[in-house]
Design an enzyme around this catalytic site. Structure first.
Site, PDB file in Angstrom:
ATOM      1  N   ARG A  10       3.794   9.930   3.549  1.00  0.00           N
ATOM      2  CA  ARG A  10       2.719  10.696   4.176  1.00  0.00           C
ATOM      3  C   ARG A  10       2.181  10.045   5.451  1.00  0.00           C
ATOM      4  O   ARG A  10       2.062  10.697   6.496  1.00  0.00           O
ATOM      5  CB  ARG A  10       1.542  10.849   3.201  1.00  0.00           C
ATOM      6  CG  ARG A  10       1.862  11.678   2.018  1.00  0.00           C
ATOM      7  CD  ARG A  10       1.007  11.258   0.818  1.00  0.00           C
ATOM      8  NE  ARG A  10       1.587  11.794  -0.380  1.00  0.00           N
ATOM      9  CZ  ARG A  10       2.688  11.260  -0.949  1.00  0.00           C
ATOM     10  NH1 ARG A  10       3.269  10.195  -0.460  1.00  0.00           N
ATOM     11  NH2 ARG A  10       3.198  11.821  -2.011  1.00  0.00           N
ATOM     12  N   THR A  11       1.836   8.766   5.343  1.00  0.00           N
ATOM     13  CA  THR A  11       1.149   8.111   6.456  1.00  0.00           C
ATOM     14  C   THR A  11       2.076   7.992   7.658  1.00  0.00           C
ATOM     15  O   THR A  11       1.714   8.350   8.782  1.00  0.00           O
ATOM     16  CB  THR A  11       0.658   6.716   6.011  1.00  0.00           C
ATOM     17  OG1 THR A  11       0.028   6.840   4.743  1.00  0.00           O
ATOM     18  CG2 THR A  11      -0.299   6.128   7.014  1.00  0.00           C
TER      19      THR A  11
ATOM     20  N   LYS B 139      15.250 -10.786  10.162  1.00  0.00           N
ATOM     21  CA  LYS B 139      15.872 -12.049  10.620  1.00  0.00           C
ATOM     22  C   LYS B 139      14.834 -13.150  10.740  1.00  0.00           C
ATOM     23  O   LYS B 139      15.137 -14.237  11.228  1.00  0.00           O
ATOM     24  CB  LYS B 139      16.532 -11.829  11.986  1.00  0.00           C
ATOM     25  CG  LYS B 139      17.618 -10.788  12.009  1.00  0.00           C
ATOM     26  CD  LYS B 139      18.128 -10.624  13.453  1.00  0.00           C
ATOM     27  CE  LYS B 139      18.916  -9.355  13.622  1.00  0.00           C
ATOM     28  NZ  LYS B 139      19.073  -9.001  15.049  1.00  0.00           N
TER      29      LYS B 139
ATOM     30  N   ARG C  15       1.561  -0.886   8.765  1.00  0.00           N
ATOM     31  CA  ARG C  15       1.342  -1.042   7.319  1.00  0.00           C
ATOM     32  C   ARG C  15       1.981  -2.359   6.911  1.00  0.00           C
ATOM     33  O   ARG C  15       3.131  -2.630   7.286  1.00  0.00           O
ATOM     34  CB  ARG C  15       1.960   0.122   6.538  1.00  0.00           C
ATOM     35  CG  ARG C  15       1.932  -0.123   5.023  1.00  0.00           C
ATOM     36  CD  ARG C  15       2.325   1.093   4.229  1.00  0.00           C
ATOM     37  NE  ARG C  15       1.271   2.105   4.255  1.00  0.00           N
ATOM     38  CZ  ARG C  15       1.278   3.195   3.476  1.00  0.00           C
ATOM     39  NH1 ARG C  15       2.270   3.398   2.631  1.00  0.00           N
ATOM     40  NH2 ARG C  15       0.301   4.071   3.563  1.00  0.00           N
TER      41      ARG C  15
ATOM     42  N   HIS D 210      -7.297   1.060   3.594  1.00  0.00           N
ATOM     43  CA  HIS D 210      -6.402   2.126   4.068  1.00  0.00           C
ATOM     44  C   HIS D 210      -7.331   3.139   4.740  1.00  0.00           C
ATOM     45  O   HIS D 210      -7.614   4.206   4.207  1.00  0.00           O
ATOM     46  CB  HIS D 210      -5.668   2.741   2.878  1.00  0.00           C
ATOM     47  CG  HIS D 210      -4.537   3.662   3.236  1.00  0.00           C
ATOM     48  ND1 HIS D 210      -4.320   4.140   4.514  1.00  0.00           N
ATOM     49  CD2 HIS D 210      -3.547   4.201   2.469  1.00  0.00           C
ATOM     50  CE1 HIS D 210      -3.261   4.932   4.505  1.00  0.00           C
ATOM     51  NE2 HIS D 210      -2.767   4.971   3.280  1.00  0.00           N
TER      52      HIS D 210
HETATM   53  N1   CP Z   1      -1.347   7.921   0.566  1.00  0.00           N
HETATM   54  C1   CP Z   1      -0.359   7.210   1.172  1.00  0.00           C
HETATM   55  O1   CP Z   1      -0.611   6.213   1.858  1.00  0.00           O
HETATM   56  O2   CP Z   1       0.885   7.718   0.978  1.00  0.00           O
HETATM   57  P1   CP Z   1       2.232   7.109   1.597  1.00  0.00           P
HETATM   58  O3   CP Z   1       2.449   5.773   0.916  1.00  0.00           O
HETATM   59  O4   CP Z   1       3.306   8.115   1.266  1.00  0.00           O
HETATM   60  O5   CP Z   1       2.019   6.920   3.068  1.00  0.00           O
END
Ligand code: CP
Length: 313
Positions: free
Chosen positions: A58-59, A86, A108, A136
């Site tokens: 999603r993100t 590496k 992320r 998040h």
């Molecule tokens: N909610 C969320 O962060 O989903 P993803 O891990 O699919 O990005």
């Protein structure tokens, strides 16, 4: 109005006015998503790179589509298939991405604070797309957007967050956001998945789901983060579902018009029953659409010329 920083590292850093400003801008972006023409010039000439050291659907996809819908160039760097594998450091990777003219790096990372380290070392805007067990922020913003859209207002609502609070960066960001916007927050989950002294944040803590979701306006289910669990925090997923899973029967004790959210991906039948996920109270799919709107808004606001671009901002 403008945002105070060129980065979005956590909800903790945002004021209530900044949160509402982002949500208001996202409302406009949602019109674009729902229109027949998803092309806007807001990010024409800009370059956005997603740098992900953990999996995502999603993100990552919503940031990429947000950039493309608004006319930016978008590219992805995955840790597993890049020079990170590496041994290249985060800072060297960030500087390499920036050297190609990148305006925004969306990161992320499994380690809390990694986006903050990156932001201190690059001039590009940095957006935290989830760091370890810390925050998040874009998930919390899309959750606030969805609650506001469905309920009209957030102040005074009873919001229950249920599940693996300990490992959940979503829970941390949601708690910050809900508190800033004036909601009453209850949390419930196995004691082994509850952070120490969480009540000091002002939330009400329950060991039973029943007490937490009684008369709730909103119930947010959290994913059991099997990849972050040390063995033995709860006996089995079946037992977890029995004591903490939310099904139609359990949901009856919440308000009649309760809104059910989940950040996804959902472990069906564990955190939520399929009938709840696909039922009339669920806005889980709409959360995904709203995530796109919020990320469009953020990319636009963080690349505006009037943003404060000093490194310490
Ligand atoms: N909610 C969320 O962060 O989903 P993803 O891990 O699919 O990005």
């Amino acid at each position: 109005m403008k945002l105070n920083s060129k980065n979005l590292l956590g909800i903790r850093d945002l004021t209530k006015d900044e949160i509402n400003f982002i949500l208001n801008t996202a409302e406009t972006m949602k019109y674009v998503i729902n229109s027949n023409n998803k092309k806007t010039p807001h990010l024409a000439g800009k370059s956005i790179v997603t740098l992900f050291y953990e999996n995502s659907t999603r993100t990552r996809l919503s940031f990429e589509l947000a950039a493309k819908y608004m006319g930016a160039s978008a590219a992805h760097v995955s840790a597993s298939s890049s020079s990170v594998a590496k041994g290249e450091t985060l800072i060297d990777t960030g500087k390499t991405i920036e050297a190609m003219g990148t305006d925004v790096i969306v990161i992320r990372h499994p380690i809390s604070g990694a986006p903050h380290l990156l932001a201190q070392n690059v001039k590009a805007s940095v957006i935290n797309a989830g760091d370890g067990m810390n925050e998040h922020p874009t998930q919390a913003l899309l959750d606030m957007f969805t609650i506001r859209e469905k309920k009209g207002n957030i102040e005074g609502l009873k919001v229950a967050i249920v599940g693996d609070i300990y490992h959940s960066r979503v829970a941390r960001s949601d708690i910050w956001a809900l508190q800033k916007l004036g909601a009453d927050i209850t949390v419930a989950g196995p004691q082994t998945l509850m952070p120490a002294e969480i009540e000091k944040t002002g939330v009400k803590v329950f060991s039973s789901v029943h007490e937490a979701i009684l008369d709730a306006d909103v119930v947010i289910g959290l994913r059991i983060q099997l990849e972050r669990q040390k063995k033995g925090l709860f006996p089995t997923t079946r037992e977890y579902a029995k004591f903490f899973g939310i099904d139609d029967n359990r949901l009856k004790i919440a308000k009649n018009d309760v809104l059910v959210l989940h950040p996804g991906p959902v472990n069906r039948g564990i955190e939520l029953s399929s009938s709840v996920i696909d039922g009339e109270h669920s806005s889980i799919n709409e959360q995904v659409t709203n995530g796109l709107a919020v990320r469009m808004a953020l990319l636009y606001l963080l690349t505006r010329k009037d943003i404060n671009t000093s490194p310490e901002s």
